[in-house]
Scaffold this motif. Structure first.
Motif, mmCIF file in Angstrom:
data_model
loop_
_atom_site.group_PDB
_atom_site.id
_atom_site.type_symbol
_atom_site.label_atom_id
_atom_site.label_comp_id
_atom_site.label_asym_id
_atom_site.label_seq_id
_atom_site.Cartn_x
_atom_site.Cartn_y
_atom_site.Cartn_z
ATOM 1 N N ARG A 206 0.952 -0.829 -0.610
ATOM 2 C CA ARG A 206 0.000 0.072 0.435
ATOM 3 C C ARG A 206 1.134 1.392 -0.165
ATOM 4 N N PHE A 235 -5.685 1.395 -0.743
ATOM 5 C CA PHE A 235 -6.066 2.590 -0.144
ATOM 6 C C PHE A 235 -6.424 3.167 -1.780
ATOM 7 N N ASN A 248 -7.790 4.842 2.457
ATOM 8 C CA ASN A 248 -7.891 3.805 3.119
ATOM 9 C C ASN A 248 -9.124 2.543 2.351
ATOM 10 N N TYR A 280 -9.715 1.237 6.721
ATOM 11 C CA TYR A 280 -10.390 1.707 6.697
ATOM 12 C C TYR A 280 -11.503 1.821 7.757
#
Length: 317
Positions: A206, A235, A248, A280
């Motif tokens: 990420r 993301f 995210n 997230y």
């Protein structure tokens, strides 16, 4: 006569070529290997996202959801506080073992070989943990960036020596932003003089994609020989108040090219422990909250979903 010589030469050459094929195959790069059946590495849930549970419930839910282990937070604000590591880490380890989750990964704020850092690592080693993520370094504003890297490289060397003594493997995570390690070359330099068996990198796809949208494959290639653990999360760029930022998302719903990434992991035969993160929005669980703003089931369902998706993407790549 000429035809006979030609045929003889042809037979000799083809026989030689056939005989050398096994040797040629052995020297081919990793990308020629058959990786279709490479199993999914062991997947650990990052305990930051389960800090609303006590040790026993944390381990119980991790096992029930289907994780192979827990990446335990042993740091300020974590499941185990560094100053209480001798008292509380054994309790957390006992809970993991009770639910048949082998203790392997832990996440720390360790930066060097100071008294508290040594106590954390010595206690972890005593109770069978193996891989840990260390803290990130900052660039010293009073020094040039190369001078800062040289200073931190010496810290890493000393830490690697301690790891060797304790039988641990330390990992420095690549992380987007302005701290040391946003660039893979910084991590490469930090690790250059350390023992490869006891100090390496935790590769986070990420953050690698955020920092190197089109060049993350180079960062993976650069660090691959030193990668000891990997992180999975996703993301997407989102606009907030006129500014773009990395937001995210659930696994597979963002911008990370998991098909290419997993394909490369397979080609490199990089079978190292995975730490699965949930950054997230999940009612506070994404930030390590001890009290949630949503029902716990929301978090558990998200964990099952991303775990299932990771395994599916691994098979599909």
């Amino acid at each position: 006569m000429q035809n006979q010589i030609t045929r003889r030469n042809f037979i000799q050459k083809t026989t030689f070529a056939a005989g050398t094929l096994p040797f040629l195959a052995a020297g081919l790069p990793a990308f020629s290997r058959n990786t279709a059946d490479m199993p999914v590495p062991k997947i650990h849930v990052f305990s930051k996202h389960l800090q609303f549970l006590d040790y026993d419930k944390m381990a119980e839910m991790a096992a029930e959801i289907g994780f192979d282990g827990v990446d335990l937070t042993v740091r300020p604000g974590g499941h185990v506080l560094p100053e209480r590591v001798e008292e509380d880490l054994p309790k957390a380890i006992a809970a993991l073992k009770k639910h048949k989750l082998p203790p392997q990964l832990f996440c720390t704020a360790v930066e060097g070989v100071g008294p508290l850092d040594k106590k954390v690592l010595e206690t972890a080693a005593k109770h069978g943990l193996k891989y840990y993520r260390m803290n990130w370094y900052d660039f010293d504003k009073e020094k040039t960036m190369p001078e800062s890297l040289e200073m931190h490289s010496k810290q890493m060397k000393a830490l690697g020596d301690l790891n060797k003594k304790l039988g641990l493997i330390g990992c420095y995570q690549n992380h987007a932003g302005l701290r040391v390690g946003a660039s893979p070359w910084e991590i490469y330099q930090l690790l250059e003089d350390t023992d490869p068996g006891h100090m390496g990198a935790q590769y986070d796809i990420r953050h690698a994609t955020v920092e190197g949208g089109l060049s993350w494959k180079n960062s993976l290639r650069l660090l691959e020989p030193r990668i000891k653990t990997i992180v999975f999360k996703d993301f997407a760029w989102v606009e907030k108040n006129g500014k773009w930022e990395a937001g995210n998302t659930p696994l597979g719903e963002g911008m990370v090219d998991f098909k290419s990434y997993i394909g490369l992991l397979k080609n490199y035969q990089l079978n190292v422990p995975i730490s699965l993160h949930y950054e997230y929005p999940l009612g506070g669980a994404e930030h390590g909250a001890t009290t949630l703003k949503v029902d716990q089931k929301v978090v558990f369902d998200a964990m099952r979903r991303d775990l299932t998706r990771l395994k599916e993407m691994w098979k599909e790549a």
